[in-house]
Design an enzyme around this catalytic site. Sequence first.
Site, mmCIF file in Angstrom:
data_model
loop_
_atom_site.group_PDB
_atom_site.id
_atom_site.type_symbol
_atom_site.label_atom_id
_atom_site.label_comp_id
_atom_site.label_asym_id
_atom_site.label_seq_id
_atom_site.Cartn_x
_atom_site.Cartn_y
_atom_site.Cartn_z
ATOM 1 N N ASP A 154 41.033 41.745 41.149
ATOM 2 C CA ASP A 154 41.025 41.736 42.617
ATOM 3 C C ASP A 154 40.704 43.159 43.071
ATOM 4 O O ASP A 154 40.743 44.101 42.274
ATOM 5 C CB ASP A 154 42.412 41.309 43.143
ATOM 6 C CG ASP A 154 42.483 41.322 44.666
ATOM 7 O OD1 ASP A 154 41.551 40.797 45.308
ATOM 8 O OD2 ASP A 154 43.443 41.876 45.229
ATOM 9 N N SER A 155 40.461 43.307 44.364
ATOM 10 C CA SER A 155 40.209 44.645 44.913
ATOM 11 C C SER A 155 41.470 45.513 44.851
ATOM 12 O O SER A 155 41.385 46.726 44.975
ATOM 13 C CB SER A 155 39.792 44.525 46.374
ATOM 14 O OG SER A 155 40.865 44.010 47.126
ATOM 15 N N CYS A 194 42.809 34.889 51.527
ATOM 16 C CA CYS A 194 42.758 36.225 50.921
ATOM 17 C C CYS A 194 43.993 36.296 50.041
ATOM 18 O O CYS A 194 45.094 35.936 50.483
ATOM 19 C CB CYS A 194 42.794 37.309 51.999
ATOM 20 S SG CYS A 194 43.054 38.961 51.332
ATOM 21 N N CYS A 208 40.195 36.966 43.923
ATOM 22 C CA CYS A 208 39.805 37.619 45.172
ATOM 23 C C CYS A 208 38.842 36.691 45.898
ATOM 24 O O CYS A 208 37.801 36.312 45.336
ATOM 25 C CB CYS A 208 39.123 38.943 44.844
ATOM 26 S SG CYS A 208 38.465 39.784 46.297
ATOM 27 N N HIS A 231 45.805 38.597 49.161
ATOM 28 C CA HIS A 231 46.891 39.456 49.647
ATOM 29 C C HIS A 231 47.853 38.680 50.565
ATOM 30 O O HIS A 231 49.016 39.041 50.704
ATOM 31 C CB HIS A 231 46.337 40.636 50.447
ATOM 32 C CG HIS A 231 45.755 41.744 49.617
ATOM 33 N ND1 HIS A 231 44.571 41.627 48.931
ATOM 34 C CD2 HIS A 231 46.206 43.011 49.376
ATOM 35 C CE1 HIS A 231 44.314 42.773 48.312
ATOM 36 N NE2 HIS A 231 45.289 43.626 48.569
ATOM 37 N N GLU A 274 48.646 46.650 51.328
ATOM 38 C CA GLU A 274 48.509 47.640 50.243
ATOM 39 C C GLU A 274 49.476 48.813 50.468
ATOM 40 O O GLU A 274 49.938 49.424 49.526
ATOM 41 C CB GLU A 274 47.059 48.163 50.151
ATOM 42 C CG GLU A 274 46.066 47.160 49.564
ATOM 43 C CD GLU A 274 46.096 47.052 48.034
ATOM 44 O OE1 GLU A 274 46.461 48.029 47.361
ATOM 45 O OE2 GLU A 274 45.767 45.956 47.525
HETATM 46 N N1 DGL Z 1 42.434 40.085 48.043
HETATM 47 C C1 DGL Z 1 41.078 40.029 48.394
HETATM 48 C C2 DGL Z 1 40.639 38.676 48.890
HETATM 49 O O1 DGL Z 1 41.190 37.704 48.438
HETATM 50 C C3 DGL Z 1 40.360 41.210 48.929
HETATM 51 C C4 DGL Z 1 40.868 41.883 50.111
HETATM 52 C C5 DGL Z 1 40.109 43.154 50.412
HETATM 53 O O2 DGL Z 1 39.967 43.980 49.517
HETATM 54 O O3 DGL Z 1 39.656 43.321 51.550
HETATM 55 O O4 DGL Z 1 39.745 38.548 49.684
#
Ligand code: DGL
Length: 281
Positions: A10-11, A187, A73, A189, A154
Amino acid sequence: MDNRPVGFFDSGLGGLTCIPYLMRSLPEEKIIYYGDTARTPYGSKAESTIRSFSLEIADFLVKSNVKMIVIACNTVSATCLDDIQEKFPSVPVIGIIEPTAAEVAETCSSGSRVGIIGTKVTVASHAYRNLIRSRNEGIEIFERACPAFVPLIEEGIIDNEIMDLTIRYYMDDFVHDSSLDKIILGCTHYPLIEENIRRIYPELDIINPSSIVAGRIGQVLRDRDMLAEGSDFENVFFASDLSENFINMIDHIFEKEKVKVKFLNFDFEKERMRRNEAHEL
Ligand code: DGL
């Protein structure tokens, strides 16, 4: 049987939300996780940038001998799943959007009003909308980008008023004007703020893709006879910036799982510089 680890990336720390579901459903599986914490967020970046970061990470995972890659992600799944599958044909590569869309299309009745919240890139791709509607045309889809959620998460700003205000800022009119019955956390997150969303909009049914993808991982491994049995591999969590937040979040997420984890730093930029210096000598 295949005792190699499953690779996730993931990012940042969002993709970690998928891991407990895998550990519960397939406790024999071990993992390598890569969080690109030094370059997060991806969700407002150009597609070409997201593609080049993602291919770099997938290459790192393949070289680490993973048996499959899970793109934990949505932003990467929406933009470059095909590129990664094409570049690494030797390992199965799955994204998080398609398994979720398939489940939503199958379980939601025609006329359901489903909202999708995600990054700017995920929402602009309409990946959820297109996949759901190609399977079930009767579902009404509404989409909303919420770009400030990821930087706050984050930073660990979750359990407080600032996060609640930000949720209301993006979602109040979206939820009420569209009369949503369900919302997809588009997302990885966002499951970390699922409780906030549930508290603010108790009438909404929340769909969490991080829990759905575990089922698809099991299906792929079973179909290919690649389930692990008695692996002694230790779960490893790599980050391009091994920050305090990343470590704290892992401790928080795995507290209940009681698993042994190892943290390692791997930064592509530093690695490139190190290689260039070695080359110059
Ligand atoms: N967790 C990621 C997603 O599912 C990326 C969020 C990001 O880096 O902007 O899209």
